[in-house]
Design an enzyme around this catalytic site. Structure first.
Site, PDB file in Angstrom:
ATOM      1  N   ASN A  98       0.851  -1.186   0.000  1.00 34.82           N
ATOM      2  CA  ASN A  98       0.000   0.000   0.000  1.00 34.82           C
ATOM      3  C   ASN A  98       0.891   1.242   0.000  1.00 34.82           C
ATOM      4  OD1 ASN A  98       0.548   0.801   2.844  1.00 34.82           O
ATOM      5  ND2 ASN A  98      -0.379  -1.198   3.233  1.00 34.82           N
ATOM      6  N   ASP A 113      -4.088  -6.339   4.824  1.00 38.90           N
ATOM      7  CA  ASP A 113      -5.094  -7.205   5.459  1.00 38.90           C
ATOM      8  C   ASP A 113      -5.054  -8.625   4.909  1.00 38.90           C
ATOM      9  OD1 ASP A 113      -6.121  -5.239   7.154  1.00 38.90           O
ATOM     10  OD2 ASP A 113      -7.270  -4.362   5.499  1.00 38.90           O
ATOM     11  N   PRO A 118      -2.979 -12.018  10.074  1.00 40.38           N
ATOM     12  CA  PRO A 118      -3.292 -11.788  11.484  1.00 40.38           C
ATOM     13  C   PRO A 118      -3.452 -10.294  11.744  1.00 40.38           C
ATOM     14  CG  PRO A 118      -0.977 -12.368  11.208  1.00 40.38           C
ATOM     15  CD  PRO A 118      -1.635 -12.566   9.876  1.00 40.38           C
ATOM     16  N   ILE A 138      -2.533  -7.510  14.012  1.00 39.27           N
ATOM     17  CA  ILE A 138      -1.523  -7.291  15.058  1.00 39.27           C
ATOM     18  C   ILE A 138      -2.113  -6.484  16.206  1.00 39.27           C
ATOM     19  CG2 ILE A 138       0.752  -6.259  15.518  1.00 39.27           C
ATOM     20  CD1 ILE A 138       1.163  -6.724  12.350  1.00 39.27           C
ATOM     21  N   PHE A 186      -4.227   3.128  14.743  1.00 34.97           N
ATOM     22  CA  PHE A 186      -4.575   4.184  13.798  1.00 34.97           C
ATOM     23  C   PHE A 186      -5.717   3.663  12.929  1.00 34.97           C
ATOM     24  CE2 PHE A 186      -1.556   7.843  13.320  1.00 34.97           C
ATOM     25  CZ  PHE A 186      -0.934   7.680  14.541  1.00 34.97           C
ATOM     26  N   LYS A 189     -13.916   0.906  14.792  1.00 31.42           N
ATOM     27  CA  LYS A 189     -12.635   0.188  14.851  1.00 31.42           C
ATOM     28  C   LYS A 189     -12.155   0.051  16.296  1.00 31.42           C
ATOM     29  CE  LYS A 189     -10.560   0.495  10.600  1.00 31.42           C
ATOM     30  NZ  LYS A 189      -9.842   1.198   9.566  1.00 31.42           N
ATOM     31  N   LYS A 244     -11.372  -3.642  17.695  1.00 32.22           N
ATOM     32  CA  LYS A 244      -9.997  -4.082  17.949  1.00 32.22           C
ATOM     33  C   LYS A 244      -9.719  -4.317  19.423  1.00 32.22           C
ATOM     34  CE  LYS A 244      -8.421  -3.003  13.634  1.00 32.22           C
ATOM     35  NZ  LYS A 244      -7.528  -3.702  12.731  1.00 32.22           N
TER      36      LYS A 244
HETATM   37  N1  CTP Z   1      -3.741  -3.403  11.906  1.00 27.20           N
HETATM   38  C1  CTP Z   1      -2.970  -4.435  12.358  1.00 27.20           C
HETATM   39  N2  CTP Z   1      -2.964  -5.631  11.701  1.00 27.20           N
HETATM   40  C2  CTP Z   1      -3.715  -5.805  10.598  1.00 27.20           C
HETATM   41  C3  CTP Z   1      -4.515  -4.738  10.113  1.00 27.20           C
HETATM   42  C4  CTP Z   1      -4.500  -3.542  10.779  1.00 27.20           C
HETATM   43  O1  CTP Z   1      -2.276  -4.257  13.368  1.00 27.20           O
HETATM   44  N3  CTP Z   1      -3.690  -6.965   9.982  1.00 27.20           N
HETATM   45  C5  CTP Z   1      -3.776  -2.165  12.674  1.00 27.20           C
HETATM   46  C6  CTP Z   1      -3.147  -0.958  11.994  1.00 27.20           C
HETATM   47  O2  CTP Z   1      -1.784  -0.841  12.338  1.00 27.20           O
HETATM   48  C7  CTP Z   1      -3.955   0.181  12.571  1.00 27.20           C
HETATM   49  C8  CTP Z   1      -5.322  -0.435  12.804  1.00 27.20           C
HETATM   50  O3  CTP Z   1      -5.129  -1.833  12.865  1.00 27.20           O
HETATM   51  O4  CTP Z   1      -3.473   0.561  13.836  1.00 27.20           O
HETATM   52  C9  CTP Z   1      -6.358  -0.141  11.758  1.00 27.20           C
HETATM   53  O5  CTP Z   1      -5.820  -0.379  10.484  1.00 27.20           O
HETATM   54  P1  CTP Z   1      -6.684  -0.011   9.199  1.00 27.20           P
HETATM   55  O6  CTP Z   1      -5.910  -0.415   7.995  1.00 27.20           O
HETATM   56  O7  CTP Z   1      -7.197   1.377   9.295  1.00 27.20           O
HETATM   57  O8  CTP Z   1      -7.957  -0.931   9.398  1.00 27.20           O
HETATM   58  P2  CTP Z   1      -8.226  -2.436   9.133  1.00 27.20           P
HETATM   59  O9  CTP Z   1      -8.249  -3.162  10.428  1.00 27.20           O
HETATM   60  O10 CTP Z   1      -7.292  -2.947   8.112  1.00 27.20           O
HETATM   61  O11 CTP Z   1      -9.722  -2.381   8.587  1.00 27.20           O
HETATM   62  P3  CTP Z   1     -10.264  -1.800   7.174  1.00 27.20           P
HETATM   63  O12 CTP Z   1      -9.210  -2.155   6.151  1.00 27.20           O
HETATM   64  O13 CTP Z   1     -11.534  -2.530   6.996  1.00 27.20           O
HETATM   65  O14 CTP Z   1     -10.447  -0.331   7.351  1.00 27.20           O
END
Ligand code: CTP
Length: 400
Positions: free
Chosen positions: A210, A278, A305, A307, A325, A339, A343
């Protein structure tokens, strides 16, 4: 400024070793007590007797000296200090340190110490510029050492360039600055910060990623470090330089990032800034997928996973504060709030990453800090300022 501080000075074998004598005096002027180790090369440039006369202690030179071992022991020598200062740090000493070698008293003390290490490199410009030395420097920085960079100018060997030992006054200032951090508000607190994107390999040449630059996570890690925190920065691939004074762990995939974060626990706080992919491909190919022979319309993905969610739920090992974030392109507040609940973290920092904001990759950000029952919106500012703002909020939350 250094009253009561114990400094173990390791003197390497370079012409700049003679400046170590002045350094001992200047550190003592500030109230520090100094103990000296000379490498074999160091003893060729200045005598152990000079070092012993100035420090008022024995000058240590030999790993296998029976008297020294009985009286002091190299482990105790390396631990009975508040700071290990290496000046001059030669290319050889840096290479030994970077590779964990311990074949003389200096390198053994450096490997055995549990105290912060500060390096003051000094060498010929070509030696300093060599990829091997720069690689070692990078390794040492990511292992948590601090470096007082060499100056530029005419070198003892007659060549011009970088490699002169930093001025003694600058080294003393760096030591004072180092100890100044002990009185900083987050000193002694352990932080994990994730940053950057993750890369999920499809085959040996292609990957899913990304647009994250890592700038916000690095800025936050630096702000927390400046508040005195001991920061482990777990970063996906970025083009940024490794910040000084943080432990740096480079990772590639989401699964690598999770392992590195788990290995860094326990911590007082974990801040997940990384834009983690993701999904990853279900079957990563060992050979390059060939056009026409592979069905790219059917690239099966499986979920990575989470995190942040994992860290929020690790039971007894859960950091006191877990912050995530939220990268959103619409309904930023509502999606951020959802979120937070999903989370199980303590705060979500929501930001609008839609194309026109230029947040992903840019230098500015506008955030909303979302907590369980409240939220606060902030105007656009630099990512550096966001880092300082969040570090202040975090400090106010952790330090009552
Ligand atoms: N995050 C994580 N592990 C993942 C996905 C996200 O630790 N596999 C954490 C990111 O570091 C951030 C938060 O989750 O602190 C939200 O990430 P974001 O990309 O905004 O959301 P997603 O959980 O990926 O959900 P979506 O893509 O549906 O918005």
């Amino acid at each position: 400024m250094l009253h009561g501080k114990r400094i173990l000075l390791i003197i390497g074998g370079g012409i700049a070793a003679y400046k170590a004598l002045d350094l001992i005096r200047r550190l003592q002027d500030q109230g520090a007590s100094v103990r000296g180790i000379l490498t074999k090369g160091g003893s060729e440039f200045i005598t152990p007797l000079s070092v012993a006369s100035l420090t008022g202690d024995k000058a240590y030179t030999d790993l296998f000296d029976l008297t020294d071992e009985a009286e002091m022991g190299h482990i105790r020598l390396s631990r009975e200090a508040d700071l290990v200062l290496v000046a001059p740090a030669t290319a050889d000493l840096m290479a030994k340190m970077a590779n964990g070698l311990a074949n003389d008293l200096a390198s053994t003390a450096l490997l055995a110490t549990d105290k912060p290490v500060m390096l003051c490199p000094a060498m010929n410009v070509e030696m300093w510029d060599k990829p091997a030395t720069q690689r070692n420097l990078k390794t040492l920085l990511s292992d948590g050492a601090t470096v007082v960079p060499p100056g530029e100018g005419m070198l003892a060997c007659g060549e011009m360039g970088a490699g002169r030992l930093a001025e003694v006054s600058d080294i003393v200032e760096a030591v004072i600055k180092h100890f100044g951090s002990e009185t900083k508000p987050l000193s002694g607190q352990l932080f994990i910060v994730t940053a950057g994107p993750t890369h999920e390999d499809i085959d040996p040449v292609r990957y899913i990623a990304n647009k994250s630059s890592g700038k916000q996570g690095y800025a936050l890690a630096e702000a927390l470090r400046d508040f005195g925190a001991k920061v482990t920065l777990v970063s996906g691939p970025t083009s940024l330089s490794v910040p000084e004074g943080v432990s740096f762990v480079a990772v590639r995939s989401a699964r690598d990032m999770l392992s590195a974060v788990e290995a860094a626990l326990p911590a007082d706080a974990a801040i997940c800034v990384a834009a983690v992919a993701d999904y990853r491909v279900a079957d990563q190919a060992n050979q390059k997928l060939k056009k026409g022979q592979s069905d790219f319309s059917q690239l099966a993905l499986i979920e990575n996973p989470d995190i942040l969610k994992t860290i929020s739920q690790v039971g007894a090992n859960r950091p006191t504060l877990v912050v995530g974030f939220a990268a959103e392109t619409e309904n930023v507040l509502e999606n951020g709030q959802a979120k937070l609940a999903r989370k199980g973290c303590d705060w979500i920092i929501a930001n609008d990453v839609s194309l026109q904001t230029n947040v992903m990759g840019g230098d500015e950000n506008s955030i909303i800090i979302i907590k369980k029952d409240t939220y606060k919106t902030f105007d656009k500012m630099t990512k550096k300022d966001v880092g300082n703002l969040l570090a202040t909020h975090i400090k106010d939350c952790l330090i009552k």
